[in-house]
Structure formats: structure tokens, C-alpha cells
Design a protein around this motif. Sequence first.
Motif, short mmCIF file in Angstrom:
data_model
loop_
_atom_site.label_atom_id
_atom_site.label_comp_id
_atom_site.label_asym_id
_atom_site.label_seq_id
_atom_site.Cartn_x
_atom_site.Cartn_y
_atom_site.Cartn_z
N GLY A 56 -0.18 -16.05 -8.96
CA GLY A 56 -0.51 -16.81 -7.76
C GLY A 56 -1.13 -16.02 -6.62
O GLY A 56 -1.29 -16.56 -5.53
N ASN A 57 -1.48 -14.74 -6.83
CA ASN A 57 -2.09 -13.95 -5.77
C ASN A 57 -3.59 -13.83 -6.01
O ASN A 57 -4.02 -13.34 -7.05
CB ASN A 57 -1.47 -12.55 -5.73
N LEU A 58 -4.39 -14.26 -5.03
CA LEU A 58 -5.84 -14.27 -5.18
C LEU A 58 -6.54 -13.17 -4.41
O LEU A 58 -7.73 -12.95 -4.61
CB LEU A 58 -6.39 -15.64 -4.74
N PHE A 59 -5.84 -12.50 -3.52
CA PHE A 59 -6.44 -11.40 -2.75
C PHE A 59 -5.61 -10.14 -3.02
O PHE A 59 -4.46 -10.06 -2.61
CB PHE A 59 -6.47 -11.70 -1.25
N ILE A 60 -6.22 -9.17 -3.68
CA ILE A 60 -5.49 -7.97 -4.09
C ILE A 60 -5.80 -6.82 -3.14
O ILE A 60 -6.93 -6.37 -3.04
CB ILE A 60 -5.86 -7.57 -5.53
N GLY A 61 -4.77 -6.39 -2.43
CA GLY A 61 -4.93 -5.24 -1.55
C GLY A 61 -4.67 -3.93 -2.27
O GLY A 61 -5.42 -2.97 -2.14
N ILE A 62 -3.58 -3.89 -3.05
CA ILE A 62 -3.26 -2.68 -3.82
C ILE A 62 -2.97 -3.07 -5.27
O ILE A 62 -2.40 -4.12 -5.55
CB ILE A 62 -2.05 -1.92 -3.24
N TYR A 63 -3.42 -2.21 -6.18
CA TYR A 63 -3.14 -2.42 -7.60
C TYR A 63 -1.73 -1.91 -7.89
O TYR A 63 -1.40 -0.76 -7.61
CB TYR A 63 -4.14 -1.65 -8.46
N THR A 64 -0.91 -2.79 -8.47
CA THR A 64 0.48 -2.42 -8.74
C THR A 64 0.81 -2.44 -10.23
O THR A 64 1.72 -1.74 -10.67
CB THR A 64 1.43 -3.39 -8.01
N TYR A 65 0.08 -3.22 -11.01
CA TYR A 65 0.36 -3.33 -12.44
C TYR A 65 -0.36 -2.27 -13.27
O TYR A 65 0.05 -1.96 -14.38
CB TYR A 65 -0.03 -4.72 -12.96
N THR A 66 -1.46 -1.77 -12.75
CA THR A 66 -2.30 -0.84 -13.50
C THR A 66 -2.51 0.45 -12.72
O THR A 66 -2.01 0.60 -11.59
CB THR A 66 -3.66 -1.49 -13.81
N PHE A 67 -3.30 1.37 -13.29
CA PHE A 67 -3.60 2.65 -12.65
C PHE A 67 -2.32 3.36 -12.22
O PHE A 67 -2.18 3.84 -11.10
CB PHE A 67 -4.54 2.45 -11.46
N HIS A 68 -1.34 3.39 -13.14
CA HIS A 68 -0.07 4.08 -12.95
C HIS A 68 0.76 3.53 -11.80
O HIS A 68 1.65 4.21 -11.30
CB HIS A 68 -0.29 5.59 -12.77
N SER A 69 0.44 2.31 -11.38
CA SER A 69 1.23 1.62 -10.35
C SER A 69 1.45 2.49 -9.11
O SER A 69 2.57 2.60 -8.59
CB SER A 69 2.60 1.20 -10.93
N ILE A 70 0.37 3.08 -8.62
CA ILE A 70 0.50 3.96 -7.45
C ILE A 70 0.09 3.25 -6.16
O ILE A 70 0.00 3.88 -5.10
CB ILE A 70 -0.33 5.24 -7.61
N GLY A 71 -0.20 1.95 -6.24
CA GLY A 71 -0.70 1.26 -5.06
C GLY A 71 -2.15 1.59 -4.79
O GLY A 71 -2.56 1.79 -3.64
N TYR A 72 -2.93 1.62 -5.86
CA TYR A 72 -4.36 1.98 -5.79
C TYR A 72 -5.13 0.86 -5.09
O TYR A 72 -5.16 -0.27 -5.56
CB TYR A 72 -4.85 2.16 -7.23
N PRO A 73 -5.80 1.15 -3.97
CA PRO A 73 -6.45 0.08 -3.19
C PRO A 73 -7.87 -0.21 -3.67
O PRO A 73 -8.81 -0.31 -2.86
CB PRO A 73 -6.46 0.67 -1.78
N LEU A 74 -8.05 -0.38 -4.96
CA LEU A 74 -9.39 -0.41 -5.53
C LEU A 74 -10.24 -1.57 -5.01
O LEU A 74 -11.42 -1.41 -4.69
CB LEU A 74 -9.30 -0.46 -7.06
N ASN A 75 -9.64 -2.77 -4.91
CA ASN A 75 -10.43 -3.92 -4.46
C ASN A 75 -10.86 -3.83 -3.00
O ASN A 75 -11.74 -4.56 -2.57
CB ASN A 75 -9.65 -5.22 -4.68
N LEU A 76 -10.22 -2.95 -2.25
CA LEU A 76 -10.61 -2.77 -0.86
C LEU A 76 -11.82 -1.85 -0.72
O LEU A 76 -12.46 -1.81 0.34
CB LEU A 76 -9.44 -2.18 -0.06
N PHE A 77 -12.13 -1.10 -1.78
CA PHE A 77 -13.22 -0.13 -1.72
C PHE A 77 -14.30 -0.38 -2.77
O PHE A 77 -15.39 0.17 -2.66
CB PHE A 77 -12.68 1.30 -1.89
N TYR A 78 -14.00 -1.17 -3.78
CA TYR A 78 -14.93 -1.42 -4.88
C TYR A 78 -15.12 -2.94 -4.97
O TYR A 78 -14.16 -3.67 -5.12
CB TYR A 78 -14.36 -0.87 -6.19
N PRO A 79 -16.36 -3.43 -4.90
CA PRO A 79 -16.59 -4.89 -4.93
C PRO A 79 -15.95 -5.56 -6.14
O PRO A 79 -15.98 -5.03 -7.24
CB PRO A 79 -18.12 -4.99 -4.98
N TRP A 80 -15.40 -6.75 -5.92
CA TRP A 80 -14.62 -7.40 -6.97
C TRP A 80 -14.95 -8.87 -7.19
O TRP A 80 -14.61 -9.44 -8.23
CB TRP A 80 -13.13 -7.33 -6.60
N VAL A 81 -15.64 -9.51 -6.26
CA VAL A 81 -15.83 -10.96 -6.34
C VAL A 81 -16.54 -11.38 -7.61
O VAL A 81 -16.19 -12.38 -8.25
CB VAL A 81 -16.61 -11.46 -5.09
#
Length: 574
Positions: A56-81
Motif C-alpha cells: 500500500g505504499n506508493l511513494f518510496i523514500g528509503i529502500y528497506t526490503y532490498t539493498f541490504h535493508s540499509i535505508g537506501y534512498p534510491l528513489n530520491l536520487f534516481y528517477p523512478w516514475v
Amino acid sequence: MKNNIIVKKLILLILFCFLSVIFILPLVKTNIIFYGDDLIFQLHRILEMVTNFKNGNLFIGIYTYTFHSIGYPLNLFYPWVTLLPFIFFGLLVKNSVIAIYIGIAFYTFLTLTFTYWTTKKFSNNNLQSFMTAIIYTFCSYRTIDIYARFALGEFIALTFLPLCVYGLYAIVLGNSKDWPFLGFGMSFVLLSHLLSVVLYAIFLLLLFIIFITYKKITKRRNRVIDLGRAILISILSSAIFWIPFLEQETYQKISQPDKMDMVAQALLPSKVIMESLNNNLTRGDAGNTYNIGIILFLAIIIGIAQYKDWDKNYKIIYFLGIVFLFVSTSLLPWNLIEKTPLSIIQFPWRFLTISSYLLSLVAGHECYILISIIATSYYRRIIVILVLSVITIVPWYAGITNFKNPVNNNEKFALATFTPRGVNYTDSGKKVEPALYHLGDYAPIDGTKKLPEIISKNASINGKKFTLKKTIVKPNEIEFNNSKFKNSRNITLPIFAYRNLKVYNKNDQELFYKVNSYRQIVVGKTNNSNLIKVKYQMSNLDKFSVVTSMLTWIIGVISFVRKKGLGSLKKAKF
């Protein structure tokens, strides 16, 4: 008459659907995703978004399930739409391999449609537009981009390049009412791949200078207004990415993707020629396998003979196509250029994106000339178009066949499942762990040396380190659990600080935190809680950016439908 036009449009769309299936068919039937340079990185992006959407979450600030669950802010720096179609198919189709290939087919269909549409507007010729669409869609570099490199963002950006080029042409020289092509086209490039924005901006600026230098521009004030409208629309349409991006960039100094040795990456001219003639679609880097393919190489050769008979537009397109091919090679002094801001593009061969599109326009024009000479009747034209289409696709198919050959690609992975812990790959029945990939990108510069400890989940209390064995992840949230937290102070957590991160205890009381010199979150006290929650919460700017982009898209679609934009695909005269 009206029904006849609708039938021909429907036939064209069916053909594009068929060709889109052809583009993925040789690989999708293997039920394997072959290893590409960015494969692991891109698949984990898709996995994170699929998992968040399921929850149910449509806006991802930090990646928590992947990338070793380190709170990787990928969608904030890499286009995702523009990944959303892949997410949709990932939710819709149980087989994740098929879902990925359907996404590739979807953007292939859009590439065919946009290229045909814009070429038709430019040339007013259906035959030329059809051939240009096929040649561009099946060109070597676009194929290498998605299969050999799995550079998903750059591949998607190629879909919108025809819109950008035609949009600029329309504003300066053609139908100024078509300025939205540039505005929306460039915005979706920005929503796909940042480095492509740099490349396309350089190209469009050069094209603009050429237009105003060699063409007589009328109604200059109106042209400037239309260009301003396009820029404004582009800004509004892409706000959903660039506003959160700037929000983070202004918060702290962030690591950027590694700079590359551009001298070593520049293509050797001899290699470009040989690999183009071989239509080589296999992986390569400094080994110089990237190329334009045999069809576009032949277009250059044929152009030498036909050049003097072309009008100025095609002469400019042909010249620029060769220029950008030249720029991608070692013939340019990249040792000097890599010391400039242009080094951000990393690889000189990225200019093959522009060269491939321009030379596809040339090749389509050459096909039209050939058809006009040898086919005077309707049915002969159909036969010649069919033959030319086969001639285009056969070398592509041979290249794909060689790409699948274990000699050229011995790192092939069957994508078994998307799981909350990551992506499971199998190679001859053996599980292959996903590689540590790009985690240093977009980390705070002051904290990069602490990245291994953060990956290992090393926390500390008053400087005394220990490893957290229990973390729970949710969309935009990581929960750290340890009995030592309950009565402690100055708890350094294994997560970097970013703007809009909030910290709570198990009772959802917000906790005060500071940021240490390594940009890690340090919690003062937990108020008698052994659980610490770190959440990304959308700011008002985030919410504003989402609303702004969505309203722009909705208004754009409504305006397009009201103006009957689809009517620009006029009656086909094959």
C-alpha cells in the motif's frame, strides 16, 4: 472513408504490437534474464517498488526490503516514475521473468509509436515513418542497452528522444502548437535517467543553434513563448522527482556515481566499424563492442551517394548523426574533456543514443527513396516494405542469437522469485547471492567509510559497538530491536540520516536524534523502549511535487484528447 482510416490505424497498432513481441520473443521463451551490467541493481529497484505497492505504499523514500535493508534512498536520487509499467506487470503476472519482458515490450511499443508519429509529422510520409520506427526500435545500441547492459533507465529514455527532437523542431520551424512534445518528452526523460537529460540537452542545444543559424525564423516572439511553455511543462511534469531530489541534495553533501576513465572507455573507430558490420549485440565495455549496427552503418555509406540530392533538413540530420558517432570514439581528445563537467556522462559511447536515432531518420528516408524508385503500385510497396523490414530484423535476430550463446554470455541467471529478502537467482540449480551493488552511490560523503559497518548492522552505545541481529522492515520503515536500547543513551544506529527521517520508540513516541560526524542517526534516549523505528515521512514538498506532476499529466491527457491528438496519425498510404 472514416471506417477505412480507423481500420488502417488499427492494423498499424497491431503491427507495432507484433513487432514488440518479436523484440522480446527470442529471450522471453527461454524464461531467463541474461546477465547485464546493471541487472542486479535494476531488478532490486523493481522488487522494492513491487513489495511497497503490495503493502500500500506508493511513494518510496528509503529502500528497506532490498539493498541490504540499509535505508537506501534510491528513489530520491534516481528517477523512478517510468518504472511503474514494470511494477504493474510485476503485480499482474506471477512469473517475474515474463513480467520484466512484458515491460520491455511495452516500451518497445511506445518507441515504435512515438518514432512513427513524430517522423510522420516531420516528413508527412507514412512509408518513411514506418521504416524509421522499425530501424530505430531494432537498432543495435537500443538492444545492447536493455539486454547486454540492462541499463533500464537509459533504455526507457530512448523511448522519448523522438518526442524531444520533434518538439524542438516544431517550436522553431514547424507547427508551434506541438510544443508539448518537447515539454512532456523531456520531462519523461528526466523521470527515466538523469544522464540522458545531460546528453539530450547538449544535443538539443546544438540543434537549436543550427536551426537559428541556417534557417529563417519567423514569429520569433511566439517561438520564445512556446519554448518557455515547453520548459514550464517539463518542470511541472517532472516535479515528482526533482523536488524531493533537490530537497535531499540541499540537506547534505552526497556521493555521486563514480567517474570513469573516459579515454579508456572511448570507442576505437576500427572496432566500431567491425562490430557494426557484425551487428554485435554482446556485452562489452573497454573491449569496445558497442556499435550502431550494420543497418545504420549501411545508411552512412548510402548517404554518401545520395547526400547531394537531399534537402537541407536531411543533410543536417546526416551530418549530426556522424558527428555524434565521431564523438563516441577515441578520435576526440577525451583526456581533455574528462577534466570538464562533461565527465558526468561517464562513457563516451553514450552518444551512440543520439547517433542511432539520427541515422535511423536517415535510413528511413533512404528506404522511402528506394521504395519510390522500384515500387509504383500499392501491392509492390507492401512487398518492398515487408522485404526491407525483414532485412532490418534478420541481422538483429542473428545478433540476439549470438548474445544468447554461452560463449558470449556465460553469466545467465534464471530469475526465480521476488522475495522480501531479495531476488533469488539460479545458475545450474545453484543459488547465486545478489552482489553488493552501488550502495556507495547517494550515501553522505562524510559517511562512506562507515558503509561496511552499516551493511553489517553494527550499532553502538556510547562508542561501544555491537551487531544488531534483529531488524524488521516495512515500507519506508526499519525497526531496530535490542534489549540494550531500553535504558541507554547516545545510541548510534546503522543508518544514514536523510531529510524527512523520523525516529520513534515502540509506543510511537517521536524521539529526538542528532547526526554524528559520519552522518549516522544518534538517538539520545528511547524512553524505556527496546525498539527504535526509523521512518521516512513525506514532507509537504514531497506531497506538493506529487500533486503537481499528477495534475500536469491529467491536464495534458485531457488537452490531448480534446484536441484529438491521435488524429495526427493520418490515413496510411502504403
